[in-house]
Design a protein around this motif. Sequence first.
Motif, PDB file in Angstrom:
ATOM      1  N   HIS A  28       0.823  -1.206   0.000  1.00 27.00           N
ATOM      2  CA  HIS A  28       0.000   0.000   0.000  1.00 27.00           C
ATOM      3  C   HIS A  28       0.861   1.262   0.000  1.00 27.00           C
ATOM      4  N   GLY A  29       2.123   1.097  -0.277  1.00 28.75           N
ATOM      5  CA  GLY A  29       2.982   2.273  -0.465  1.00 28.75           C
ATOM      6  C   GLY A  29       3.729   2.737   0.780  1.00 28.75           C
ATOM      7  N   TYR A  30       3.621   1.991   1.870  1.00 32.24           N
ATOM      8  CA  TYR A  30       4.332   2.396   3.092  1.00 32.24           C
ATOM      9  C   TYR A  30       5.628   1.614   3.230  1.00 32.24           C
ATOM     10  N   GLU A  31       6.494   2.096   4.118  1.00 25.27           N
ATOM     11  CA  GLU A  31       7.667   1.309   4.483  1.00 25.27           C
ATOM     12  C   GLU A  31       7.304   0.479   5.711  1.00 25.27           C
ATOM     13  N   ALA A  32       7.889  -0.687   5.858  1.00 23.61           N
ATOM     14  CA  ALA A  32       7.629  -1.507   7.049  1.00 23.61           C
ATOM     15  C   ALA A  32       8.767  -2.489   7.277  1.00 23.61           C
ATOM     16  N   TYR A  33       9.130  -2.648   8.534  1.00 28.85           N
ATOM     17  CA  TYR A  33      10.256  -3.517   8.909  1.00 28.85           C
ATOM     18  C   TYR A  33       9.952  -4.200  10.243  1.00 28.85           C
ATOM     19  N   SER A  34      10.532  -5.362  10.434  1.00 30.87           N
ATOM     20  CA  SER A  34      10.602  -5.866  11.803  1.00 30.87           C
ATOM     21  C   SER A  34      11.767  -5.118  12.459  1.00 30.87           C
ATOM     22  N   VAL A  35      11.690  -4.946  13.779  1.00 33.91           N
ATOM     23  CA  VAL A  35      12.647  -4.035  14.415  1.00 33.91           C
ATOM     24  C   VAL A  35      12.941  -4.424  15.858  1.00 33.91           C
ATOM     25  N   GLY A  36      14.118  -4.068  16.316  1.00 32.61           N
ATOM     26  CA  GLY A  36      14.432  -4.190  17.752  1.00 32.61           C
ATOM     27  C   GLY A  36      14.843  -5.597  18.147  1.00 32.61           C
ATOM     28  N   GLY A  37      14.300  -6.057  19.268  1.00 31.96           N
ATOM     29  CA  GLY A  37      14.705  -7.322  19.866  1.00 31.96           C
ATOM     30  C   GLY A  37      14.622  -8.522  18.928  1.00 31.96           C
ATOM     31  N   CYS A  38      13.598  -8.536  18.066  1.00 35.72           N
ATOM     32  CA  CYS A  38      13.441  -9.713  17.192  1.00 35.72           C
ATOM     33  C   CYS A  38      14.551  -9.777  16.156  1.00 35.72           C
ATOM     34  N   VAL A  39      15.003  -8.627  15.684  1.00 36.91           N
ATOM     35  CA  VAL A  39      16.098  -8.605  14.713  1.00 36.91           C
ATOM     36  C   VAL A  39      17.388  -9.024  15.427  1.00 36.91           C
ATOM     37  N   ARG A  40      17.617  -8.419  16.582  1.00 32.19           N
ATOM     38  CA  ARG A  40      18.800  -8.765  17.388  1.00 32.19           C
ATOM     39  C   ARG A  40      18.865 -10.271  17.653  1.00 32.19           C
ATOM     40  N   ASP A  41      17.756 -10.816  18.173  1.00 31.24           N
ATOM     41  CA  ASP A  41      17.763 -12.234  18.539  1.00 31.24           C
ATOM     42  C   ASP A  41      17.928 -13.136  17.321  1.00 31.24           C
ATOM     43  N   SER A  42      17.289 -12.778  16.218  1.00 29.81           N
ATOM     44  CA  SER A  42      17.419 -13.598  15.002  1.00 29.81           C
ATOM     45  C   SER A  42      18.878 -13.652  14.553  1.00 29.81           C
ATOM     46  N   ILE A  43      19.554 -12.512  14.557  1.00 28.71           N
ATOM     47  CA  ILE A  43      20.952 -12.503  14.113  1.00 28.71           C
ATOM     48  C   ILE A  43      21.814 -13.344  15.059  1.00 28.71           C
ATOM     49  N   LEU A  44      21.434 -13.331  16.337  1.00 29.02           N
ATOM     50  CA  LEU A  44      22.180 -14.131  17.319  1.00 29.02           C
ATOM     51  C   LEU A  44      21.821 -15.619  17.252  1.00 29.02           C
ATOM     52  N   GLY A  45      20.871 -15.947  16.382  1.00 24.86           N
ATOM     53  CA  GLY A  45      20.472 -17.349  16.258  1.00 24.86           C
ATOM     54  C   GLY A  45      19.515 -17.794  17.346  1.00 24.86           C
ATOM     55  N   LYS A  46      18.906 -16.820  18.032  1.00 24.07           N
ATOM     56  CA  LYS A  46      17.916 -17.171  19.055  1.00 24.07           C
ATOM     57  C   LYS A  46      16.516 -16.980  18.492  1.00 24.07           C
ATOM     58  N   THR A  47      15.556 -17.678  19.085  1.00 19.83           N
ATOM     59  CA  THR A  47      14.173 -17.493  18.644  1.00 19.83           C
ATOM     60  C   THR A  47      13.578 -16.285  19.356  1.00 19.83           C
ATOM     61  N   PRO A  48      13.158 -15.277  18.603  1.00 22.41           N
ATOM     62  CA  PRO A  48      12.593 -14.082  19.249  1.00 22.41           C
ATOM     63  C   PRO A  48      11.309 -14.416  20.017  1.00 22.41           C
ATOM     64  N   LYS A  49      11.122 -13.717  21.153  1.00 18.95           N
ATOM     65  CA  LYS A  49       9.894 -13.915  21.938  1.00 18.95           C
ATOM     66  C   LYS A  49       8.708 -13.308  21.212  1.00 18.95           C
ATOM     67  N   ASP A  50       8.896 -12.127  20.675  1.00 20.24           N
ATOM     68  CA  ASP A  50       7.819 -11.498  19.909  1.00 20.24           C
ATOM     69  C   ASP A  50       8.423 -10.651  18.798  1.00 20.24           C
ATOM     70  N   TRP A  51       7.577 -10.320  17.850  1.00 23.21           N
ATOM     71  CA  TRP A  51       8.029  -9.584  16.667  1.00 23.21           C
ATOM     72  C   TRP A  51       7.369  -8.217  16.661  1.00 23.21           C
TER      73      TRP A  51
END
Length: 412
Positions: A28-51
Amino acid sequence: MASKKYHNNLIINMPSDVKYIINTLISHGYEAYSVGGCVRDSILGKTPKDWDITTSATPTEIKSLFSRTIDTGIKHGTVTVMIKNTGYEVTTYRIDGTYRDGRHPAQVTFTDSLREDLRRRDFTINAMAYNDITGIVDCFGGMIDLKLKVIRCVGNPLERFSEDALRMLRAVRFSASLDFSLETSTMEAIISLAPSISKVSRERIQAELEKLLMSHLPQRAALLYDTGLMQMIFKENSFFSHTLSSEASLLSAALMRSPREHYIRWAVFASYVSANNIFKSLKFDNATVKICGNLIKHKSLPLPLKEPELKRCIVRIGRDIFGKYYLPYRKVLEYENLKHLEAISSMYNDIVQRGDCLSIKELKINGSDLAAIGIEPGRKMGDILNYLFDSVLDDHTKNNRETLIELAKNYT
Ligand code: ATP
Ligand code: MG
């Protein structure tokens, strides 16, 4: 800081609901990203608690795109989007206004810049965003700090901790949950601003301490002393002395050997930290006040290896609490005395397994049985029930109707 802003080669495996929300916003023309703890945890190979999702769309625009939404924190730009039974927080890019009191931003302003939204976040490792089109957006060196395993403020740490003093505790908490160290200027800023922790509400302090104590490295609580936060958190109710550094190492060693259980870790915490009424002062729930209070009050209770005496201890502490929390707590405190405590554990297990009577209610007789042999309800009946209970604690084979009636008849 010289760092790469985008890391396009890194792919984060987002849940399909999150992809759906992000794709809907983007289409719909907006920007959108996952952000914060979930990105951090994913890069660390952990399962994020919430997105969490951050977007250029305003709350009204977010709401128009999804059929089920909840106005969670609409003033701050947060809408919860419900997909099946799961809620995802979708927040409009925002800048936090100046913090009047080190607690709340006076106002929040929406922005169309992702970079501005990332800049308001506390630590570099928490200030990265991701979507499948752009890859990782990392304006403040979060990837480097994940590699270095450091907690570093976004921007000037003195300013960032002055805006929101809770971030100092969050730094210690992330150090414990991630096994990271505090970057030097971040640590120094905490040391100099530790007194401002008093501006933070007790509930927010409690919540951060809970995460710290329940982490895999609760011994990092020693950092609370090194930074001066501990002394400030309990300024009103402390009796801290010159032995603070030994208190810090005793506490941290005890937490390290504590099972990961809320009541046990908090009782251990309160057993070493020289402050009064820790649970009330942190505004804990009644169950924590009661259960931890019970454990601490009985921390030196002698536990005899004789069944009748041990049963009296179990009755005093409560059958379930005794096994679930009290014995493990004693094992943390008396790790040099484990043999005795193991023997107590096995005696306790025998008593519970046999189903021995551990309360007046479990006597094989009751008030109406006594009334039937002419004992009036009242004080005397209470005395008799106590006497019968006492006799049964001494000898569990007496817990049968005939014996108890005999005993009651002979009671003078
Ligand atoms: P956790 O795994 O404990 O949930 P988290 O990083 O998701 O860690 P949250 O408290 O859920 O932490 O916050 C989500 C994000 O919001 C953080 O990653 C950070 O970017 C930002 N944030 C949260 N609290 C603050 C704060 N006090 N100051 C600045 N940014 C914050
Ligand atoms: Mg989170």
